[in-house]
Scaffold this motif. Sequence first.
Motif, PDB file in Angstrom:
ATOM      1  N   ASP A   1     133.286 -42.147  20.707  1.00  0.00           N
ATOM      2  CA  ASP A   1     134.654 -42.203  21.307  1.00  0.00           C
ATOM      3  C   ASP A   1     134.675 -41.062  22.243  1.00  0.00           C
ATOM      4  N   PRO A   2     134.530 -40.648  23.652  1.00  0.00           N
ATOM      5  CA  PRO A   2     134.631 -39.864  24.421  1.00  0.00           C
ATOM      6  C   PRO A   2     136.226 -39.749  24.217  1.00  0.00           C
ATOM      7  N   SER A   3     136.703 -38.241  24.831  1.00  0.00           N
ATOM      8  CA  SER A   3     137.600 -37.754  25.745  1.00  0.00           C
ATOM      9  C   SER A   3     136.781 -36.728  26.159  1.00  0.00           C
ATOM     10  N   GLY A   4     137.533 -36.626  27.217  1.00  0.00           N
ATOM     11  CA  GLY A   4     138.237 -34.631  27.987  1.00  0.00           C
ATOM     12  C   GLY A   4     138.460 -33.739  27.487  1.00  0.00           C
ATOM     13  N   TYR A   5     137.947 -32.811  28.325  1.00  0.00           N
ATOM     14  CA  TYR A   5     138.168 -31.840  27.049  1.00  0.00           C
ATOM     15  C   TYR A   5     138.181 -30.763  28.028  1.00  0.00           C
ATOM     16  N   ILE A   6     138.766 -29.110  27.826  1.00  0.00           N
ATOM     17  CA  ILE A   6     139.229 -27.864  28.928  1.00  0.00           C
ATOM     18  C   ILE A   6     138.947 -27.232  28.071  1.00  0.00           C
ATOM     19  N   MET A   7     137.998 -25.997  28.508  1.00  0.00           N
ATOM     20  CA  MET A   7     137.372 -25.007  27.595  1.00  0.00           C
ATOM     21  C   MET A   7     138.019 -23.723  28.402  1.00  0.00           C
ATOM     22  N   LYS A   8     138.258 -22.805  27.254  1.00  0.00           N
ATOM     23  CA  LYS A   8     138.609 -21.507  28.170  1.00  0.00           C
ATOM     24  C   LYS A   8     137.880 -20.483  27.931  1.00  0.00           C
ATOM     25  N   TYR A   9     137.554 -19.533  29.150  1.00  0.00           N
ATOM     26  CA  TYR A   9     136.973 -18.832  28.662  1.00  0.00           C
ATOM     27  C   TYR A   9     137.215 -17.232  29.326  1.00  0.00           C
ATOM     28  N   THR A  10     136.725 -16.009  28.667  1.00  0.00           N
ATOM     29  CA  THR A  10     136.876 -14.810  29.664  1.00  0.00           C
ATOM     30  C   THR A  10     136.413 -14.276  30.287  1.00  0.00           C
ATOM     31  N   PRO A  11     136.366 -13.462  31.623  1.00  0.00           N
ATOM     32  CA  PRO A  11     135.797 -13.180  32.286  1.00  0.00           C
ATOM     33  C   PRO A  11     134.082 -12.632  32.326  1.00  0.00           C
TER      34      PRO A  11
ATOM     35  N   SER B   1     111.865 -33.145  18.121  1.00  0.00           N
ATOM     36  CA  SER B   1     112.556 -34.292  18.373  1.00  0.00           C
ATOM     37  C   SER B   1     113.609 -34.417  18.235  1.00  0.00           C
ATOM     38  N   ARG B   2     114.373 -33.145  17.763  1.00  0.00           N
ATOM     39  CA  ARG B   2     115.775 -33.457  18.453  1.00  0.00           C
ATOM     40  C   ARG B   2     116.206 -33.521  19.791  1.00  0.00           C
ATOM     41  N   ALA B   3     115.965 -32.700  20.672  1.00  0.00           N
ATOM     42  CA  ALA B   3     115.807 -32.646  21.171  1.00  0.00           C
ATOM     43  C   ALA B   3     115.767 -34.117  22.295  1.00  0.00           C
ATOM     44  N   ALA B   4     114.921 -34.467  22.422  1.00  0.00           N
ATOM     45  CA  ALA B   4     113.970 -36.143  23.100  1.00  0.00           C
ATOM     46  C   ALA B   4     115.110 -36.648  21.762  1.00  0.00           C
ATOM     47  N   LEU B   5     115.254 -37.081  21.641  1.00  0.00           N
ATOM     48  CA  LEU B   5     116.629 -37.918  20.171  1.00  0.00           C
ATOM     49  C   LEU B   5     117.665 -37.517  21.154  1.00  0.00           C
ATOM     50  N   ALA B   6     118.312 -36.234  21.467  1.00  0.00           N
ATOM     51  CA  ALA B   6     119.509 -35.668  22.135  1.00  0.00           C
ATOM     52  C   ALA B   6     119.771 -36.646  23.711  1.00  0.00           C
TER      53      ALA B   6
ATOM     54  N   THR C   1     129.413 -28.543  22.493  1.00  0.00           N
ATOM     55  CA  THR C   1     129.584 -29.556  21.824  1.00  0.00           C
ATOM     56  C   THR C   1     130.691 -30.019  20.711  1.00  0.00           C
ATOM     57  N   ILE C   2     131.052 -30.664  20.769  1.00  0.00           N
ATOM     58  CA  ILE C   2     131.705 -31.609  20.411  1.00  0.00           C
ATOM     59  C   ILE C   2     132.020 -32.090  19.577  1.00  0.00           C
ATOM     60  N   HIS C   3     132.401 -32.607  18.171  1.00  0.00           N
ATOM     61  CA  HIS C   3     131.513 -33.387  16.722  1.00  0.00           C
ATOM     62  C   HIS C   3     130.131 -33.930  17.277  1.00  0.00           C
ATOM     63  N   GLY C   4     129.601 -33.630  17.627  1.00  0.00           N
ATOM     64  CA  GLY C   4     128.038 -33.450  17.528  1.00  0.00           C
ATOM     65  C   GLY C   4     127.831 -34.425  18.680  1.00  0.00           C
TER      66      GLY C   4
ATOM     67  N   ALA D   1     145.872 -30.695  17.176  1.00  0.00           N
ATOM     68  CA  ALA D   1     145.275 -31.273  16.027  1.00  0.00           C
ATOM     69  C   ALA D   1     144.941 -30.577  14.762  1.00  0.00           C
ATOM     70  N   THR D   2     145.092 -30.837  13.754  1.00  0.00           N
ATOM     71  CA  THR D   2     144.963 -30.484  12.124  1.00  0.00           C
ATOM     72  C   THR D   2     143.694 -29.444  11.907  1.00  0.00           C
ATOM     73  N   ARG D   3     142.569 -30.077  12.534  1.00  0.00           N
ATOM     74  CA  ARG D   3     141.455 -29.187  12.100  1.00  0.00           C
ATOM     75  C   ARG D   3     141.296 -28.432  14.013  1.00  0.00           C
ATOM     76  N   PRO D   4     141.113 -27.670  14.063  1.00  0.00           N
ATOM     77  CA  PRO D   4     140.666 -27.355  15.477  1.00  0.00           C
ATOM     78  C   PRO D   4     139.159 -26.974  15.984  1.00  0.00           C
ATOM     79  N   LEU D   5     138.795 -27.187  16.805  1.00  0.00           N
ATOM     80  CA  LEU D   5     137.172 -27.021  17.352  1.00  0.00           C
ATOM     81  C   LEU D   5     136.792 -25.834  17.165  1.00  0.00           C
ATOM     82  N   SER D   6     136.206 -24.809  16.860  1.00  0.00           N
ATOM     83  CA  SER D   6     135.617 -24.030  16.542  1.00  0.00           C
ATOM     84  C   SER D   6     134.053 -23.993  17.383  1.00  0.00           C
ATOM     85  N   PHE D   7     133.536 -22.913  18.102  1.00  0.00           N
ATOM     86  CA  PHE D   7     131.992 -22.952  19.194  1.00  0.00           C
ATOM     87  C   PHE D   7     131.282 -21.997  18.561  1.00  0.00           C
ATOM     88  N   LYS D   8     130.440 -21.979  18.537  1.00  0.00           N
ATOM     89  CA  LYS D   8     129.088 -20.854  18.903  1.00  0.00           C
ATOM     90  C   LYS D   8     129.393 -19.956  19.533  1.00  0.00           C
TER      91      LYS D   8
END
Length: 547
Positions: free
Chosen positions: A219-229, A506-511, A189-192, A43-50
């Motif tokens: 527009d869902p897809s499957g994803y696999i994330m990698k984590y350190t120990p 309110s944001r949590a209820a909306l989600a 969270t991916i694309h909101g 992908a041209t714009r890789p996903l980033s995470f907090k």
Amino acid sequence: MHPRISRVGLAVAMALASSTLISTTSQAAPLADGTTHGSGNRATRPLSFKPTTGCEGLEGYDAKWASHGDDYGFTLAGTKRPVPKGKRNDPEAGQPILMNGFYQMTEHGGTLYATFGGASAPGVTPGALVMLDADTLAFKQAMPLPFAAHAIAIDRLGRKAVVTHTHQSAFSLVDLEKHTSTCRKPDSTIHGDTYRGRYVQMDEMGNFYINYNSFGAKDPSGYIMKYTPAGDHAAGYAVEPTEKARLVIPMLYRMGSLITGGRAVTSVDAQNGTVNQLSPTFESLNIYNYVSGPGMSLVASNNDVSGRPNLMVIDPVSGARSALLTGSGSVEVGYSPDSQQAFTTNYESNTVTVAALSPERKAFQPGQFVNITFQDSPSNLYVRHTGKGTDVYVTTKTWEGDNATRGALLHRIHLDSSVKGIDGIGRAGACTITTFDMRDNTVSAPVACPLMNAADTWKAQYRRIRDVSLPAMEKSLKGARAFKAKAEADLKAARQQAAQKPGKESRAALARAKENLGNATVWLAYVNKHLPNLRDGLRYYQQLAGE
């Protein structure tokens, strides 16, 4: 799957088992970014995470989760959940409290590790990692966890474990030597949209991988994330879509890659995240689980519940497959080369299949299987082979009125060492079942496996569709429509609240409202898709059963 539809997933279409390798002619389907299999384009714009955080701020977190002892809420199961203060529109309010029960298992050093979820209610121990003697199922210890526990992975030395908490999209890092755990909440969270983790796999270095899906994404897809120990997102690993679907369930780590894909065998490079589709696409498949099979092949379960073969051996490169129809709603699979057996849990048929699978032939043979019947729905399994024979550990589920008494059982199927394939499985003492009950940590005496051959399987399948599945699916259609209508109304109310009183609540209820509407949409689509197939399947199995 929502508890209210867990028993209505039976849909059987016009297909029968094939024991020969089927050469596919399907063209490779495009990946989510528009590339075809084998291209490996990124992908041209890789996903980033907090950064990963603790779990203390998550909804439902109980600061006293470790102080409730062995109170898992069995006495609460079957009663109704109260309305939370200030949450009149909470979709869980008024719903029956259910025991989550056992989920995944693994074994190391003679100890069986099983994840467990208590009652869906506050004030009880919400989850645990249960340790049993792998030979006898005798209770050893239960480590409390802050949420219901689902998937598990253990390092090769048996010192560290990772346990997922799917609903919270969190995980616990468990020190098996010190008997301590730390809950961590990664950004998923991916694309909101909120994505929830399901399975977990671990590599040789202790890094671990979790696959993610979303019902709420447009527009869902499957994803696999990698984590350190330590549970942080791994640097240098790009999170990319693996397949366009709301549920991309399977994930297997082997030889530096993650094997996934519900309709095509797909690999994800464990170092950098590059996605490659290996096999052609099988539009009719809904693969739920992979394990390593004979040679470089994969043994897979097909959860399509439409009468197509549910157990198969797949060549991951050519896509050639050997398939067998043994049941409906298959979830997990296992393979033992020593005993020449493949196994699968058939959730909607209430059976576990034992199928002959020779390492030399790498293919199933017509009729070479038996089914072991259970009162409830087999879900997860784990297979090990010792000098005494083959053990198949099985968890079963029931979401009906007996959930309080049968919602926390774990079974050990033991096949004597003399049983190869299915030869000799019917001899006295050759196949036995022992059951552990989490309510009082008791273990039953071994009982003979209740076996069904192919002819009896077709009769049982026909009667289940006629008497249980079809009436339940027709009833479920009404429920799905009502559920979606309520979800749409709740979403409208949540949007109004967010506009009038903006803020965290309110944001949590909306989600939550968005996710509930996604669940309702999936449920209704599921019923609309499978109800016609189920009616066709009734006629098909009636013919097979000769009734």
